[in-house]
Each structure stands twice: as structure tokens, then as C-alpha cells.
Design a protein around this motif. Structure first.
Motif, PDB file in Angstrom:
ATOM      1  N   SER A  61     -21.296  23.193 -19.646  1.00  0.00           N
ATOM      2  CA  SER A  61     -22.545  23.571 -18.987  1.00  0.00           C
ATOM      3  C   SER A  61     -22.994  22.525 -17.971  1.00  0.00           C
ATOM      4  O   SER A  61     -22.578  21.370 -18.007  1.00  0.00           O
ATOM      5  CB  SER A  61     -23.638  23.804 -20.026  1.00  0.00           C
ATOM      6  OG  SER A  61     -23.888  22.619 -20.744  1.00  0.00           O
ATOM      7  N   PHE A  62     -23.862  22.972 -17.066  1.00  0.00           N
ATOM      8  CA  PHE A  62     -24.494  22.091 -16.083  1.00  0.00           C
ATOM      9  C   PHE A  62     -25.951  22.511 -15.932  1.00  0.00           C
ATOM     10  O   PHE A  62     -26.342  23.626 -16.304  1.00  0.00           O
ATOM     11  CB  PHE A  62     -23.772  22.139 -14.729  1.00  0.00           C
ATOM     12  CG  PHE A  62     -23.879  23.476 -14.035  1.00  0.00           C
ATOM     13  CD1 PHE A  62     -24.964  23.772 -13.225  1.00  0.00           C
ATOM     14  CD2 PHE A  62     -22.904  24.440 -14.212  1.00  0.00           C
ATOM     15  CE1 PHE A  62     -25.068  25.005 -12.595  1.00  0.00           C
ATOM     16  CE2 PHE A  62     -22.988  25.671 -13.596  1.00  0.00           C
ATOM     17  CZ  PHE A  62     -24.082  25.951 -12.781  1.00  0.00           C
ATOM     18  N   ARG A  63     -26.736  21.603 -15.367  1.00  0.00           N
ATOM     19  CA  ARG A  63     -28.167  21.867 -15.150  1.00  0.00           C
ATOM     20  C   ARG A  63     -28.622  21.063 -13.948  1.00  0.00           C
ATOM     21  O   ARG A  63     -28.294  19.882 -13.817  1.00  0.00           O
ATOM     22  CB  ARG A  63     -28.948  21.469 -16.392  1.00  0.00           C
ATOM     23  CG  ARG A  63     -30.440  21.727 -16.322  1.00  0.00           C
ATOM     24  CD  ARG A  63     -31.078  21.255 -17.623  1.00  0.00           C
ATOM     25  NE  ARG A  63     -32.517  21.311 -17.577  1.00  0.00           N
ATOM     26  CZ  ARG A  63     -33.251  22.258 -18.117  1.00  0.00           C
ATOM     27  NH1 ARG A  63     -32.671  23.235 -18.773  1.00  0.00           N
ATOM     28  NH2 ARG A  63     -34.564  22.224 -18.045  1.00  0.00           N
ATOM     29  N   VAL A  64     -29.380  21.695 -13.055  1.00  0.00           N
ATOM     30  CA  VAL A  64     -29.954  21.044 -11.884  1.00  0.00           C
ATOM     31  C   VAL A  64     -31.452  21.302 -11.924  1.00  0.00           C
ATOM     32  O   VAL A  64     -31.883  22.443 -12.101  1.00  0.00           O
ATOM     33  CB  VAL A  64     -29.384  21.623 -10.571  1.00  0.00           C
ATOM     34  CG1 VAL A  64     -29.948  20.891  -9.373  1.00  0.00           C
ATOM     35  CG2 VAL A  64     -27.879  21.600 -10.568  1.00  0.00           C
ATOM     36  N   GLU A  65     -32.222  20.254 -11.750  1.00  0.00           N
ATOM     37  CA  GLU A  65     -33.674  20.401 -11.754  1.00  0.00           C
ATOM     38  C   GLU A  65     -34.258  19.785 -10.489  1.00  0.00           C
ATOM     39  O   GLU A  65     -33.928  18.661 -10.128  1.00  0.00           O
ATOM     40  CB  GLU A  65     -34.272  19.727 -12.985  1.00  0.00           C
ATOM     41  CG  GLU A  65     -35.745  19.974 -13.121  1.00  0.00           C
ATOM     42  CD  GLU A  65     -36.312  19.524 -14.455  1.00  0.00           C
ATOM     43  OE1 GLU A  65     -37.515  19.251 -14.503  1.00  0.00           O
ATOM     44  OE2 GLU A  65     -35.541  19.446 -15.433  1.00  0.00           O
ATOM     45  N   LEU A  66     -35.106  20.559  -9.807  1.00  0.00           N
ATOM     46  CA  LEU A  66     -35.816  20.078  -8.627  1.00  0.00           C
ATOM     47  C   LEU A  66     -37.290  19.964  -8.970  1.00  0.00           C
ATOM     48  O   LEU A  66     -37.839  20.819  -9.663  1.00  0.00           O
ATOM     49  CB  LEU A  66     -35.679  21.063  -7.460  1.00  0.00           C
ATOM     50  CG  LEU A  66     -34.293  21.449  -6.995  1.00  0.00           C
ATOM     51  CD1 LEU A  66     -34.402  22.473  -5.871  1.00  0.00           C
ATOM     52  CD2 LEU A  66     -33.537  20.240  -6.509  1.00  0.00           C
ATOM     53  N   TYR A 114     -15.239  18.868 -12.083  1.00  0.00           N
ATOM     54  CA  TYR A 114     -15.650  19.706 -10.965  1.00  0.00           C
ATOM     55  C   TYR A 114     -16.888  19.113 -10.312  1.00  0.00           C
ATOM     56  O   TYR A 114     -17.787  18.624 -10.991  1.00  0.00           O
ATOM     57  CB  TYR A 114     -15.974  21.124 -11.441  1.00  0.00           C
ATOM     58  CG  TYR A 114     -14.782  21.867 -11.964  1.00  0.00           C
ATOM     59  CD1 TYR A 114     -13.977  22.598 -11.112  1.00  0.00           C
ATOM     60  CD2 TYR A 114     -14.461  21.839 -13.312  1.00  0.00           C
ATOM     61  CE1 TYR A 114     -12.869  23.290 -11.592  1.00  0.00           C
ATOM     62  CE2 TYR A 114     -13.361  22.526 -13.796  1.00  0.00           C
ATOM     63  CZ  TYR A 114     -12.569  23.248 -12.935  1.00  0.00           C
ATOM     64  OH  TYR A 114     -11.481  23.926 -13.412  1.00  0.00           O
ATOM     65  N   THR A 115     -16.920  19.168  -8.986  1.00  0.00           N
ATOM     66  CA  THR A 115     -18.115  18.795  -8.242  1.00  0.00           C
ATOM     67  C   THR A 115     -18.696  20.074  -7.662  1.00  0.00           C
ATOM     68  O   THR A 115     -18.056  20.741  -6.839  1.00  0.00           O
ATOM     69  CB  THR A 115     -17.790  17.798  -7.118  1.00  0.00           C
ATOM     70  OG1 THR A 115     -17.234  16.620  -7.711  1.00  0.00           O
ATOM     71  CG2 THR A 115     -19.047  17.423  -6.342  1.00  0.00           C
ATOM     72  N   LEU A 116     -19.886  20.428  -8.123  1.00  0.00           N
ATOM     73  CA  LEU A 116     -20.566  21.641  -7.685  1.00  0.00           C
ATOM     74  C   LEU A 116     -21.564  21.269  -6.597  1.00  0.00           C
ATOM     75  O   LEU A 116     -22.332  20.314  -6.756  1.00  0.00           O
ATOM     76  CB  LEU A 116     -21.279  22.291  -8.859  1.00  0.00           C
ATOM     77  CG  LEU A 116     -20.463  22.468 -10.145  1.00  0.00           C
ATOM     78  CD1 LEU A 116     -21.328  23.080 -11.229  1.00  0.00           C
ATOM     79  CD2 LEU A 116     -19.233  23.306  -9.880  1.00  0.00           C
ATOM     80  N   LYS A 117     -21.563  22.022  -5.514  1.00  0.00           N
ATOM     81  CA  LYS A 117     -22.460  21.755  -4.381  1.00  0.00           C
ATOM     82  C   LYS A 117     -23.408  22.933  -4.213  1.00  0.00           C
ATOM     83  O   LYS A 117     -22.965  24.056  -3.965  1.00  0.00           O
ATOM     84  CB  LYS A 117     -21.653  21.525  -3.114  1.00  0.00           C
ATOM     85  CG  LYS A 117     -20.738  20.323  -3.219  1.00  0.00           C
ATOM     86  CD  LYS A 117     -19.896  20.140  -1.980  1.00  0.00           C
ATOM     87  CE  LYS A 117     -18.970  18.945  -2.156  1.00  0.00           C
ATOM     88  NZ  LYS A 117     -18.167  18.704  -0.948  1.00  0.00           N
ATOM     89  N   PHE A 118     -24.699  22.644  -4.338  1.00  0.00           N
ATOM     90  CA  PHE A 118     -25.732  23.672  -4.242  1.00  0.00           C
ATOM     91  C   PHE A 118     -26.674  23.388  -3.084  1.00  0.00           C
ATOM     92  O   PHE A 118     -26.961  22.234  -2.780  1.00  0.00           O
ATOM     93  CB  PHE A 118     -26.576  23.711  -5.528  1.00  0.00           C
ATOM     94  CG  PHE A 118     -25.797  24.077  -6.753  1.00  0.00           C
ATOM     95  CD1 PHE A 118     -25.460  25.395  -7.006  1.00  0.00           C
ATOM     96  CD2 PHE A 118     -25.392  23.099  -7.644  1.00  0.00           C
ATOM     97  CE1 PHE A 118     -24.742  25.726  -8.137  1.00  0.00           C
ATOM     98  CE2 PHE A 118     -24.671  23.427  -8.775  1.00  0.00           C
ATOM     99  CZ  PHE A 118     -24.348  24.743  -9.022  1.00  0.00           C
ATOM    100  N   GLU A 119     -27.162  24.468  -2.474  1.00  0.00           N
ATOM    101  CA  GLU A 119     -28.248  24.380  -1.500  1.00  0.00           C
ATOM    102  C   GLU A 119     -29.361  25.288  -1.999  1.00  0.00           C
ATOM    103  O   GLU A 119     -29.115  26.443  -2.374  1.00  0.00           O
ATOM    104  CB  GLU A 119     -27.785  24.820  -0.119  1.00  0.00           C
ATOM    105  CG  GLU A 119     -26.800  23.877   0.513  1.00  0.00           C
ATOM    106  CD  GLU A 119     -26.368  24.302   1.893  1.00  0.00           C
ATOM    107  OE1 GLU A 119     -25.985  23.411   2.664  1.00  0.00           O
ATOM    108  OE2 GLU A 119     -26.406  25.519   2.210  1.00  0.00           O
ATOM    109  N   GLU A 148     -25.453  17.791  -5.326  1.00  0.00           N
ATOM    110  CA  GLU A 148     -24.106  17.823  -5.888  1.00  0.00           C
ATOM    111  C   GLU A 148     -24.210  17.476  -7.363  1.00  0.00           C
ATOM    112  O   GLU A 148     -24.938  16.558  -7.730  1.00  0.00           O
ATOM    113  CB  GLU A 148     -23.187  16.811  -5.206  1.00  0.00           C
ATOM    114  CG  GLU A 148     -22.741  17.228  -3.846  1.00  0.00           C
ATOM    115  CD  GLU A 148     -21.634  16.346  -3.280  1.00  0.00           C
ATOM    116  OE1 GLU A 148     -21.091  15.505  -4.010  1.00  0.00           O
ATOM    117  OE2 GLU A 148     -21.330  16.522  -2.093  1.00  0.00           O
ATOM    118  N   VAL A 149     -23.493  18.222  -8.183  1.00  0.00           N
ATOM    119  CA  VAL A 149     -23.498  18.001  -9.622  1.00  0.00           C
ATOM    120  C   VAL A 149     -22.055  17.822 -10.073  1.00  0.00           C
ATOM    121  O   VAL A 149     -21.202  18.656  -9.774  1.00  0.00           O
ATOM    122  CB  VAL A 149     -24.127  19.204 -10.361  1.00  0.00           C
ATOM    123  CG1 VAL A 149     -24.067  19.014 -11.864  1.00  0.00           C
ATOM    124  CG2 VAL A 149     -25.542  19.436  -9.901  1.00  0.00           C
ATOM    125  N   SER A 150     -21.785  16.741 -10.773  1.00  0.00           N
ATOM    126  CA  SER A 150     -20.456  16.503 -11.313  1.00  0.00           C
ATOM    127  C   SER A 150     -20.414  16.987 -12.761  1.00  0.00           C
ATOM    128  O   SER A 150     -21.258  16.606 -13.571  1.00  0.00           O
ATOM    129  CB  SER A 150     -20.125  15.007 -11.248  1.00  0.00           C
ATOM    130  OG  SER A 150     -18.842  14.780 -11.756  1.00  0.00           O
TER     131      SER A 150
END
Length: 82
Positions: free
Chosen positions: A60-65, A29-34, A47-49
């Protein structure tokens, strides 16, 4: 998709959760976040794959800014649920 973390510490933000594969075959899955401010202005897009999600399983997934003060919320693009 479920979310279990959205934390803020100054300009550092972490979003985490999991994606569920309801189908029988393994999928990526490719997850697209704004990430947006209080006015709805997009401050960052990511975008997170999430690879190798087994059939009838989740991963699980994790996005860090970092260095992104002003992030107040996030939104994501829809993706197939099966």
C-alpha cells in the motif's frame, strides 16, 4: 495500481491505494502524482516511493496534502506493470 481512497476535507486531501508487482523479483516503485483543480491546473506534484514490493505481491501507499484548497482530482504517470 489500485486506489481505495481519495478524500477531501477543506485543504486536506488523502490519496491511498496499492501497487502490485506482477514479476517474480522484489521491486521498488516510484509513483508520480499531480493534484489538479477543476481547470486542470497542477496545484501540487508528489513522488512516492513504494519499496520492497515482493514478487507476485502488493504493497500500500498513501499521499496526504495539507493547505491545498481547490484540489479536485489527481493524475499519475505510467510505470512498468511487471
Amino acid at each position: 495500481m489500485t486506489f481505495n481512497l481519495f478524500s477531501h476535507d477543506e485543504g486536506r486531501h488523502i490519496l491511498a491505494g496499492s501497487v502490485e508487482n506482477r514479476g517474480d523479483e522484489e521491486k521498488t516503485y516510484t509513483l508520480k502524482f499531480e493534484f489538479i483543480d477543476t481547470a486542470g491546473t497542477v496545484l501540487e506534484a508528489r513522488e512516492v516511493s513504494v519499496e520492497g514490493v515482493r514478487g507476485k505481491g502488493s504493497k500500500s501507499f498513501r499521499v496526504e496534502l495539507t493547505d491545498k484548497p481547490g484540489v479536485a482530482a489527481f493524475r499519475y504517470a505510467p510505470f512498468p506493470s511487471s
